[in-house]
Design a protein around this motif. Structure first.
Motif, PDB file in Angstrom:
ATOM      1  N   HIS A  26      -3.783   9.325   1.687  1.00 60.29           N
ATOM      2  CA  HIS A  26      -4.094   9.655   3.085  1.00 60.29           C
ATOM      3  C   HIS A  26      -3.654  11.088   3.388  1.00 60.29           C
ATOM      4  O   HIS A  26      -3.685  11.525   4.524  1.00 60.29           O
ATOM      5  CB  HIS A  26      -3.368   8.740   4.073  1.00 60.29           C
ATOM      6  N   GLU A  42       0.878  -1.176   0.000  1.00 57.80           N
ATOM      7  CA  GLU A  42       0.000   0.000   0.000  1.00 57.80           C
ATOM      8  C   GLU A  42       0.911   1.221   0.000  1.00 57.80           C
ATOM      9  O   GLU A  42       1.545   1.537   1.003  1.00 57.80           O
ATOM     10  CB  GLU A  42      -0.946   0.042   1.212  1.00 57.80           C
ATOM     11  N   HIS A  62      -9.422   2.317  -0.546  1.00 59.29           N
ATOM     12  CA  HIS A  62     -10.518   3.070   0.088  1.00 59.29           C
ATOM     13  C   HIS A  62     -10.848   4.351  -0.673  1.00 59.29           C
ATOM     14  O   HIS A  62     -10.511   5.459  -0.234  1.00 59.29           O
ATOM     15  CB  HIS A  62     -10.209   3.361   1.559  1.00 59.29           C
TER      16      HIS A  62
HETATM   17 ZN   LIG Z   1      -4.962   3.121   3.700  1.00 61.46          ZN
END
Ligand SMILES: [Zn+2]
Ligand SMILES: [Zn+2]
Length: 253
Positions: free
Chosen positions: A98, A70, A144
């Motif tokens: 993020h 990730e 996400h």
């Molecule tokens: Zn994440």
């Protein structure tokens, strides 16, 4: 059933040793998963041990054990990510946003700032970065997809308008989006992405995968049966896993 978003070392909570790898693979087996994909945060690169995962996986012949990453997507760090991806033959790579312009927006300490700014602008700035991530050519998957909703702030403008460009980039580059069940355990209390986005994703012919975003072994596979059921009800016939960056299709029929 597959879980392609699992953090072996969590937030540097434990070592990537044999015992911990086994705990994740045992839980995946117990839950009847066909495929599990480790995707630790690139911040913990030094703590990862891909050869050991490969070795331990030999004891689990019924389970496809995949190795991914990730990666934190920042627009000015594409070369850094590209360099990381050249170090190992990954099965899949999740690109996640993020941060917006250096603002790590998804940590609890930052919630207040979400409520203080214009929600449409907040969403726009987030999806601009997601669009760049999807267009970078670095990733197989976007993590996400609507993480910006994490604290429950909703835009005034239709989310399908705000996310349109990002979805176009995802479709154009053949990327996959995950039903990420971890959102249920955040203040927003729902999966990523939300239902109307899931429907638009399907309408655009974008493939789905599944991820628990587990940061410990007990959470591997959490709620993914529900994720699959949601997709089935929408008429989705298959989801994808990965092997050496190639999609592997699993039928839901
Ligand atoms: Zn994440
Ligand atoms: Zn994650």
């Amino acid at each position: 059933m597959l879980d392609l978003h699992v953090h072996l070392v969590g937030h540097n909570d434990r070592e990537a040793n044999r015992e911990n790898i086994r705990a994740f693979l045992d839980e995946a087996s117990r839950r009847g998963l066909k495929e599990i994909g480790f995707a630790d945060h690139d911040y913990y690169w030094e703590q990862m041990n891909f050869p050991l995962i490969r070795e331990v996986a030999k004891d689990y012949p019924q389970l496809n054990v995949r190795i991914g990453l990730e990666a934190e997507y920042r627009p000015n760090e594409e070369a850094r990510i590209k360099h990381l991806l050249e170090q190992f033959p990954f099965d899949f790579v999740i690109g996640s946003v993020h941060e917006i312009n250096g603002w790590a927006f998804d940590i609890p300490e930052e919630e207040q700032k979400h409520w203080e700014q214009d929600a449409d602008v907040l969403y726009q700035r987030y999806f601009d970065v997601v669009t760049q991530a999807a267009s970078s050519g670095l990733f197989t998957t976007i993590g996400h997809f609507d993480l910006i909703k994490i604290f429950g702030v909703r835009p005034r403008t239709d989310i399908l308008v705000l996310a349109a460009e990002a979805l176009t980039a995802v479709a154009k580059h053949g990327l996959v989006l995950e039903v990420n069940t971890n959102g249920r355990y955040k203040p927003v209390q729902e999966f990523y992405p939300e239902q109307c986005l899931r429907e638009e994703i399907q309408r655009r012919g974008i493939d789905f995968t599944l991820g628990s975003d587990a940061h410990c072994a007990e959470v591997v596979g959490r709620d993914l049966d529900e994720g699959i059921e949601l997709l089935r009800q929408m008429g989705v016939h298959s989801i994808v896993g990965f092997l050496r960056l190639n999609k592997v299709r699993y039928s839901l029929d």
